[in-house]
Design an enzyme around this catalytic site. Structure first.
Site, PDB file in Angstrom:
ATOM      1  CG  ASP A 155       4.493  -9.813   4.723  1.00 17.84           C
ATOM      2  OD1 ASP A 155       5.130  -9.681   5.462  1.00 17.84           O
ATOM      3  OD2 ASP A 155       4.028  -9.252   3.851  1.00 17.84           O
ATOM      4  CG  HIS A 181       4.006  -5.536   7.434  1.00 16.07           C
ATOM      5  ND1 HIS A 181       4.067  -4.965   6.169  1.00 16.07           N
ATOM      6  CD2 HIS A 181       4.300  -6.525   7.613  1.00 16.07           C
ATOM      7  CE1 HIS A 181       4.449  -6.077   5.352  1.00 16.07           C
ATOM      8  NE2 HIS A 181       4.540  -7.085   6.290  1.00 16.07           N
ATOM      9  CE  LYS A 240       3.190   2.192   8.372  1.00  7.39           C
ATOM     10  NZ  LYS A 240       3.096   1.047   7.717  1.00  7.39           N
ATOM     11  CE1 TYR A 282       5.391   3.211   4.686  1.00  7.41           C
ATOM     12  CE2 TYR A 282       5.336   2.461   2.458  1.00  7.41           C
ATOM     13  CZ  TYR A 282       5.669   2.473   3.717  1.00  7.41           C
ATOM     14  OH  TYR A 282       6.833   1.282   3.555  1.00  7.41           O
TER      15      TYR A 282
END
Length: 181
Positions: A170, A62, A72, A132
């Site tokens: 996904d 992603h 991130k 994250y």
């Protein structure tokens, strides 16, 4: 804390200094001043996220595009994952190359993934808690992704295909060829 730049420019593996004794341990997982100095950037994280997953859960690949791209800082607070970052910056010399690193509650490593990358992970332990920080807010309309098992990326997820638990969303991501058509 020690920062080691990976083969992908701007993508770092961070290893904290852990102080342990018979009572347990202590470490500083994040300090803005130290972090910015180590990666030689000024990053302002604005959102923290956490996910819980079972063995074989694969989330990815992603990213977010344009002004909504996110950097991130990822880590695992329980269990172990294989974390993968794919350089999706067209002007980068390592464009479409990836790095993989095992992140776990035991090794306490973190991975800094810069803006312009795709990101994903697979859970290697029975369960894992994945945390994250993001430097930009999530925007559903800016979401992008590539199929986790795209043969042009050749990512070794360390588990057999029949062990993977992948969301329908996904599973329906495009391959690189489809993405660029």
């Amino acid at each position: 804390m020690i920062a080691k730049e990976t083969k992908l420019k701007g993508c770092y593996i961070l290893e904290p200094t852990v102080f342990g004794d018979s009572r347990g341990y202590f470490f500083e997982s994040y300090n803005k001043q130290t972090f910015d100095k180590l990666i030689n950037q000024n990053i302002n994280f604005v959102q923290d996220n956490e996910s819980f997953s079972s063995r074989g859960v694969l989330r990815g690949l992603h990213g977010q595009k344009d002004e909504f791209a996110q950097a991130k800082l990822v880590r695992v607070t329980q269990g172990e994952v294989l974390d993968v970052a794919v350089d999706f910056r067209k002007d980068s010399p390592t464009y479409l190359q990836h790095v993989s690193v095992k992140l776990s509650s035991e090794n306490k490593k973190q991975l800094f993934v810069p803006r312009g990358f795709l990101h994903g992970f697979v859970v290697l332990s029975e369960t894992a808690v994945f945390n994250y920080k993001c430097d930009n807010l999530y925007n559903k309309d800016a979401e992008i992704g590539i199929m986790y098992n795209d043969s042009d990326l050749s990512i070794d997820w360390l588990l057999n295909e029949d062990e993977l638990l992948v969301s329908e969303k996904d599973k329906n991501l495009p391959t690189l060829k489809q993405f660029f058509q």
